[in-house]
Design a protein around this motif. Structure first.
Motif, PDB file in Angstrom:
ATOM      1  N   PRO A   1       8.382  11.898   8.909  1.00  0.00           N
ATOM      2  CA  PRO A   1       8.631  10.452   9.068  1.00  0.00           C
ATOM      3  C   PRO A   1       7.732   9.603   8.184  1.00  0.00           C
ATOM      4  O   PRO A   1       7.987   8.412   8.007  1.00  0.00           O
ATOM      5  CB  PRO A   1       8.349  10.214  10.552  1.00  0.00           C
ATOM      6  N   HIS A   2       6.672  10.215   7.614  1.00  0.00           N
ATOM      7  CA  HIS A   2       5.782   9.462   6.729  1.00  0.00           C
ATOM      8  C   HIS A   2       6.327   9.344   5.310  1.00  0.00           C
ATOM      9  O   HIS A   2       5.877   8.489   4.541  1.00  0.00           O
ATOM     10  CB  HIS A   2       4.408  10.134   6.676  1.00  0.00           C
ATOM     11  N   VAL A   3       7.279  10.205   4.933  1.00  0.00           N
ATOM     12  CA  VAL A   3       7.783  10.227   3.563  1.00  0.00           C
ATOM     13  C   VAL A   3       8.984   9.293   3.443  1.00  0.00           C
ATOM     14  O   VAL A   3       9.965   9.428   4.165  1.00  0.00           O
ATOM     15  CB  VAL A   3       8.165  11.660   3.140  1.00  0.00           C
ATOM     16  N   ASP A   4       8.888   8.371   2.505  1.00  0.00           N
ATOM     17  CA  ASP A   4       9.946   7.382   2.306  1.00  0.00           C
ATOM     18  C   ASP A   4      10.800   7.679   1.076  1.00  0.00           C
ATOM     19  O   ASP A   4      11.991   7.388   1.062  1.00  0.00           O
ATOM     20  CB  ASP A   4       9.328   5.988   2.174  1.00  0.00           C
TER      21      ASP A   4
ATOM     22  N   THR B   1       0.840  -1.200   0.000  1.00  0.00           N
ATOM     23  CA  THR B   1       0.000   0.000   0.000  1.00  0.00           C
ATOM     24  C   THR B   1       0.869   1.242   0.000  1.00  0.00           C
ATOM     25  O   THR B   1       1.948   1.285   0.601  1.00  0.00           O
ATOM     26  CB  THR B   1      -0.929   0.023   1.219  1.00  0.00           C
ATOM     27  N   GLY B   2       0.403   2.263  -0.703  1.00  0.00           N
ATOM     28  CA  GLY B   2       1.172   3.495  -0.779  1.00  0.00           C
ATOM     29  C   GLY B   2       0.362   4.622  -1.371  1.00  0.00           C
ATOM     30  O   GLY B   2      -0.841   4.510  -1.614  1.00  0.00           O
ATOM     31  N   MET B   3       1.037   5.720  -1.632  1.00  0.00           N
ATOM     32  CA  MET B   3       0.423   6.886  -2.264  1.00  0.00           C
ATOM     33  C   MET B   3       1.531   7.783  -2.785  1.00  0.00           C
ATOM     34  O   MET B   3       2.613   7.859  -2.169  1.00  0.00           O
ATOM     35  CB  MET B   3      -0.462   7.645  -1.272  1.00  0.00           C
TER      36      MET B   3
ATOM     37  N   LEU C   1      -1.484   8.243   6.248  1.00  0.00           N
ATOM     38  CA  LEU C   1      -0.124   8.049   5.755  1.00  0.00           C
ATOM     39  C   LEU C   1       0.616   7.027   6.611  1.00  0.00           C
ATOM     40  O   LEU C   1       1.403   6.219   6.102  1.00  0.00           O
ATOM     41  CB  LEU C   1       0.636   9.367   5.731  1.00  0.00           C
ATOM     42  N   ALA C   2       0.332   7.035   7.912  1.00  0.00           N
ATOM     43  CA  ALA C   2       0.987   6.088   8.820  1.00  0.00           C
ATOM     44  C   ALA C   2       0.559   4.649   8.554  1.00  0.00           C
ATOM     45  O   ALA C   2       1.284   3.708   8.898  1.00  0.00           O
ATOM     46  CB  ALA C   2       0.684   6.464  10.269  1.00  0.00           C
TER      47      ALA C   2
END
Length: 349
Positions: free
Chosen positions: A223-226, A172-174, A191-192
């Motif tokens: 911290p949500h952005v990878d 899962t992502g966005m 987002l978490a």
């Protein structure tokens, strides 16, 4: 090969070559018409020379149908496959062989041209173990971005599909929009819940350099952005399967301080995307060097909006080979479990 299968294969190769959308839609519509009519009815119409009586069937698609019914591999299919082949250098082969998945993929839930399942099965056929589904966030209305309710519904659909497709995994992502003030276009609690988040800019790309730098640093520090997606936002004039070695710029890159942005990516362990789309090829080589000098991880992503575009990773592999990037710095050479664990471990300050 059935007529519908032949037409859909042509669509795949047209997408691989980034052919004009009108041409892709024409063959896709023809395939849908053939499936709706059924094999028996299509054969009857072909025998009577009346295929073009059907809405959506023109001379080109009628020829494909006729040749497929005769047991031939349609000439148009042969040509589409040949003309869309993607070259892979010897230096890039180890990179392509090491990729386990793709961290930036769209479906028809936003602006993609295929269902989640179609994208997943195409990735599986290419030898991937997973793909990260990253449809757009709500701010990008032109791309039918997902609001909160639709994202929750998509999470349920992914759970259902994973039960069918196992051991292949849809993560899962966005692709969440970075807003003008550096905040993210989705609620933190959702987002978490996502496995992997790609953060990108799609608006106000001509901001002042200082403000753009601040915007990007704030986003990658979340911290949500990878993964920082297509960081410059540039567009190139090169299209199709052959990527220009010296591309002509159609939309100039955003101006920001790469030292500060990539230092922040390194500090907060946010990977920098090598976007493989032929019309993006982002970041440009000099900026990728800066990111690598700072020790940033990278993700080799297609930003695919159709199944055939999942093969574009070869372009990013060529770039990675030219820059001699260590394989263990590329996050999608990791297993799904390793990727998810890393994405949940970013520092918060």
């Amino acid at each position: 090969m059935s007529p519908a299968d032949a037409l859909e294969a042509i669509v795949y190769y047209l997408d691989r070559a980034l052919a004009p959308a009108s041409k892709v839609r024409a063959f896709l519509r023809a395939a849908q018409v053939v499936r709706e009519q059924g094999d028996e009815r299509i054969a009857q119409l072909a025998a009577a020379g009346r295929l073009e009586d059907l809405p959506g069937i023109g001379p080109s698609s009628a020829q494909v149908i006729t040749e497929a019914l005769a047991g031939m591999v349609p000439a148009r299919l042969v040509r589409a496959e040949r003309e869309s082949r993607l070259p892979l250098t010897e230096e890039a082969r180890p990179y392509r062989a090491s990729l386990r998945g793709d961290c930036h993929v769209h479906s028809d839930w936003s602006d993609g041209g295929a269902s989640i399942e179609q994208m997943a099965r195409a990735a599986q056929a290419l030898g991937h173990e997973y793909l990260v589904l990253t449809d757009h966030s709500p701010r990008l209305t032109v791309a039918h971005g997902l609001d909160r309710d639709r994202l929750v519904a998509q999470l349920e659909e992914v759970e259902r599909l994973n039960a069918v497709l196992a051991p292949f995994s849809i993560l899962t992502g966005m692709e969440v929009d970075i807003l003008e003030d550096g905040t993210l276009d989705m609620d933190d609690d959702l987002l978490a819940r996502l496995d992997v988040v790609v953060a990108s800019m799609h608006s106000k790309l001509r901001m002042d350099e200082r403000e753009m730098t601040r915007r990007m640093v704030l986003a990658v520090s979340s911290p949500h952005v990878d993964i920082l997606g297509h960081c410059t936002g540039r567009k190139l004039r090169s299209r199709g399967a052959q990527v220009a070695s010296d591309p002509e710029v159609a939309r100039p890159p955003s101006r920001f301080d790469p030292e500060l942005v990539f230092a922040a990516c390194a500090r907060f362990d946010t990977a920098v995307e090598i976007n493989c789309r032929p019309e993006r090829q982002d970041p440009p080589d000099p900026l990728l060097d800066v990111a690598l000098d700072w020790g940033c991880k990278v993700a080799i992503d297609t930003d695919a909006h159709a199944p055939g575009q999942l093969e574009w990773q070869v372009f990013g592999c060529d770039k990675a080979a030219r820059h001699r990037i260590a394989l263990d710095r590329i996050v999608n050479t990791w297993t799904a479990g390793e990727l998810i664990e890393w994405a949940g471990s970013h520092p918060t300050g």
